[in-house]
Write a protein that holds these residues in place. Structure first.
Motif, short mmCIF file in Angstrom:
data_model
loop_
_atom_site.label_atom_id
_atom_site.label_comp_id
_atom_site.label_asym_id
_atom_site.label_seq_id
_atom_site.Cartn_x
_atom_site.Cartn_y
_atom_site.Cartn_z
N TYR A 27 0.81 -1.20 0.00
CA TYR A 27 0.00 0.00 0.00
C TYR A 27 0.85 1.27 0.00
N MET A 30 1.77 1.96 -3.47
CA MET A 30 0.64 2.59 -4.17
C MET A 30 0.61 4.09 -3.86
N HIS A 42 -2.38 5.68 -11.33
CA HIS A 42 -3.12 5.09 -10.22
C HIS A 42 -2.96 3.58 -10.29
N ALA A 44 -4.07 0.00 -9.03
CA ALA A 44 -5.06 -0.76 -8.28
C ALA A 44 -4.37 -2.00 -7.70
N PRO A 45 -4.90 -2.54 -6.58
CA PRO A 45 -4.20 -3.64 -5.89
C PRO A 45 -3.92 -4.87 -6.75
N GLY A 46 -4.88 -5.29 -7.58
CA GLY A 46 -4.68 -6.47 -8.42
C GLY A 46 -3.53 -6.27 -9.39
N THR A 47 -3.50 -5.07 -10.00
CA THR A 47 -2.43 -4.74 -10.94
C THR A 47 -1.09 -4.70 -10.22
N TYR A 49 -0.18 -6.17 -7.38
CA TYR A 49 0.23 -7.49 -6.92
C TYR A 49 0.93 -8.25 -8.04
N ARG A 70 2.02 -9.12 8.52
CA ARG A 70 0.92 -9.23 7.58
C ARG A 70 1.23 -8.63 6.22
N ASP B 61 -0.82 -11.63 3.24
CA ASP B 61 -0.23 -10.45 2.60
C ASP B 61 -1.10 -9.98 1.42
N TYR B 62 -1.57 -10.93 0.63
CA TYR B 62 -2.42 -10.65 -0.53
C TYR B 62 -3.69 -9.91 -0.10
N THR B 64 -4.31 -8.42 2.72
CA THR B 64 -4.03 -7.16 3.42
C THR B 64 -3.76 -6.03 2.44
N LEU B 65 -3.05 -6.35 1.35
CA LEU B 65 -2.80 -5.33 0.33
C LEU B 65 -4.13 -4.79 -0.19
N PHE B 66 -5.05 -5.69 -0.51
CA PHE B 66 -6.34 -5.27 -1.02
C PHE B 66 -7.13 -4.50 0.04
N ASP B 68 -5.95 -2.73 2.51
CA ASP B 68 -5.36 -1.40 2.64
C ASP B 68 -5.90 -0.47 1.56
N ALA B 69 -6.18 -1.05 0.38
CA ALA B 69 -6.65 -0.25 -0.75
C ALA B 69 -8.17 -0.12 -0.76
N TRP B 71 -10.46 -2.78 -0.47
CA TRP B 71 -11.17 -3.92 -1.03
C TRP B 71 -11.17 -5.06 -0.01
N ASP B 95 -12.26 -0.50 -9.45
CA ASP B 95 -11.79 -1.78 -9.96
C ASP B 95 -10.51 -2.17 -9.25
N ILE B 96 -10.25 -3.48 -9.20
CA ILE B 96 -9.01 -3.95 -8.59
C ILE B 96 -7.88 -3.99 -9.61
N PHE B 97 -8.20 -3.71 -10.88
CA PHE B 97 -7.17 -3.63 -11.91
C PHE B 97 -7.21 -2.25 -12.53
N SER B 98 -6.02 -1.66 -12.73
CA SER B 98 -5.98 -0.33 -13.31
C SER B 98 -5.54 -0.34 -14.78
#
Lengths: 108, 197
Positions: A27, A30, A42, A44-47, A49, A70, B61-62, B64-66, B68-69, B71, B95-98
Motif C-alpha cells: 500500500y 501505491m 493510479h 489498483a491492488p490487483g495490478t 500485486y 501481515r 499479505d495478498y 491485506t494489500l487489497f 489497505d486499498a 477492497w 476496480d481492482i485492476f488499473s
C-alpha cells in the motif's frame, strides 16, 4: 549495441521501481506512486500485486524482512537500479532531441 | 441464499455478482454453488481475481494489500481459484485492476490451473483407451454377439447393455470431465486473446 530487453519500461514499472528505492510494502508503494506521478498513475491492488510478482521474478526487486507479519516489504535490487537508470537515460535522450530539434545539425 | 451457476467469463461473473449486490445480496462463498449474505442494496461493488495456491502467510499479505486499498475479501481460499473482493466506497466504477493487461492475466492464471488439473486425467483416459476400456462399444463380452441376427441380436444387446453401461460409467464420466476442461481452457484462451488486445 544491444539494448537491455527490459527497456522501455512501462510507466507502472518505472514508478514501482522508484517507489521501492526505499523499502516499502504494497500500500505504501501505491501511495508513493500516486504522489510521485502527481496523480497521473493510479495503481489498483490487483495490478500492483501482479507487477510485484513479475519484478521479483525478474530480480529487479527483492523481498526484505519486515516487522509487520501481515505485509511483505520490497526493495529495489542492483539490477533494478541499473535498469531504472538506463530507462532514465533513454527518456533524457528523447526529451533532449525534441527540445533541440531546431538547433544546427543536419536537416533530414 | 444459494445459487448454482457456472462462469468461464470473469466479466460476466462480475456483472452478475454486481447485479445481485445492487439488489442487496453480497457473495459470501465461491461458486459453482455461490452463497450470499444480505447487505444494504447499492452499497457494494464486487470484483474478481484469480490466483494459484499460496501459503497462509502469502495469502494474508495478498488480502491485506487489497484491504489497505479499500477492497475487503469476501470469498475464496488460499488453495487458489477465484478470489472475490468488495468495495464499499460508493464508487460504481472502482476496480481492482488499473490496466487491461493485468485484468486479462486472470485468464492466463485460470488456464494454467485448469491445464495442471487436466494432465493426470488425460493420461488416465489415454491408458484406458489403449486398454479398450474407454468406449462402451469396445466392451460387449457376449461370445458370438455380433454374429447373431434379427431379434436374437436385439435381445442379446438389450440384455448386456445395462451391464456394459455400469462397467463404463466411470471411464465415461472421466472422459466427460476431460472434455469439459478442454472446452473451458479453449474458451478462456479465446477470452484471454480478446482481453489482451
Amino acid at each position: 549495441m544491444n539494448r537491455d530487453p527490459h527497456l522501455p519500461l512501462t510507466e507502472t514499472v518505472y514508478y514501482v521501481l522508484m517507489a521501492v528505492i526505499e523499502p516499502a510494502h504494497g500500500y505504501l508503494i501505491m501511495s508513493r506512486v500516486a504522489a510521485m506521478s502527481a496523480g497521473q498513475v493510479h495503481l489498483a491492488p490487483g495490478t500492483l500485486y501482479g507487477a510485484l510478482e513479475n519484478l521479483v521474478r525478474q530480480a529487479m526487486i527483492v523481498r526484505v524482512p519486515s516487522e509487520d507479519p501481515r505485509r511483505k516489504v520490497y526493495q529495489i535490487t542492483e539490477r533494478g537500479s541499473h535498469v531504472l537508470a538506463m530507462d532514465a537515460e533513454r527518456m533524457k535522450h528523447m526529451v533532449h532531441i525534441l527540445e533541440h530539434r531546431n538547433e544546427g545539425g543536419d536537416e533530414q | 441464499m444459494k445459487k448454482l451457476k457456472f462462469f468461464l467469463n470473469f466479466d460476466h461473473e462480475e456483472a452478475w455478482l454486481n447485479r445481485l449486490a445492487q439488489a442487496g445480496s453480497l457473495i459470501s462463498a465461491p461458486g459453482p454453488v455461490y452463497r450470499f449474505s444480505p447487505i444494504e442494496p447499492g452499497t457494494a461493488v464486487v470484483r474478481v481475481d484469480y490466483r494459484p495456491a499460496m501459503s497462509e502467510a502469502d495469502f494474508t499479505d495478498y488480502r491485506t494489500l487489497f484491504a489497505d486499498a479499500g477492497w475487503l475479501h469476501q470469498a475464496g481460499t488460499r488453495r487458489g481459484g477465484a478470489q472475490y473482493f468488495a468495495s464499499f466506497a460508493g464508487e460504481p466504477n472502482a476496480d481492482i485492476f488499473s490496466d487491461a493487461g493485468s485484468r486479462a492475466e486472470r485468464y492466463r492464471r485460470s488456464i494454467a490451473a485448469s491445464s495442471l488439473l487436466l494432465l493426470p486425467f488425460l493420461v488416465l483416459v489415454f491408458i484406458l483407451w489403449t486398454q479398450g476400456n474407454l468406449f462402451p462399444a469396445q466392451g460387449y463380452l457376449t461370445p458370438g454377439l455380433w454374429q447373431k441376427q434379427g431379434l436374437d441380436l436385439v435381445g442379446a444387446l438389450l440384455f448386456e447393455t445395462p451391464f456394459v453401461l455400469l462397467r463404463f460409467a466411470g471411464p465415461c464420466i472421466l472422459l466427460a470431465f476431460c472434455v469439459a476442461l478442454v472446452i473451458a481452457i479453449g474458451a478462456q484462451s479465446q477470452l484471454l486473446r480478446k482481453a489482451s488486445r
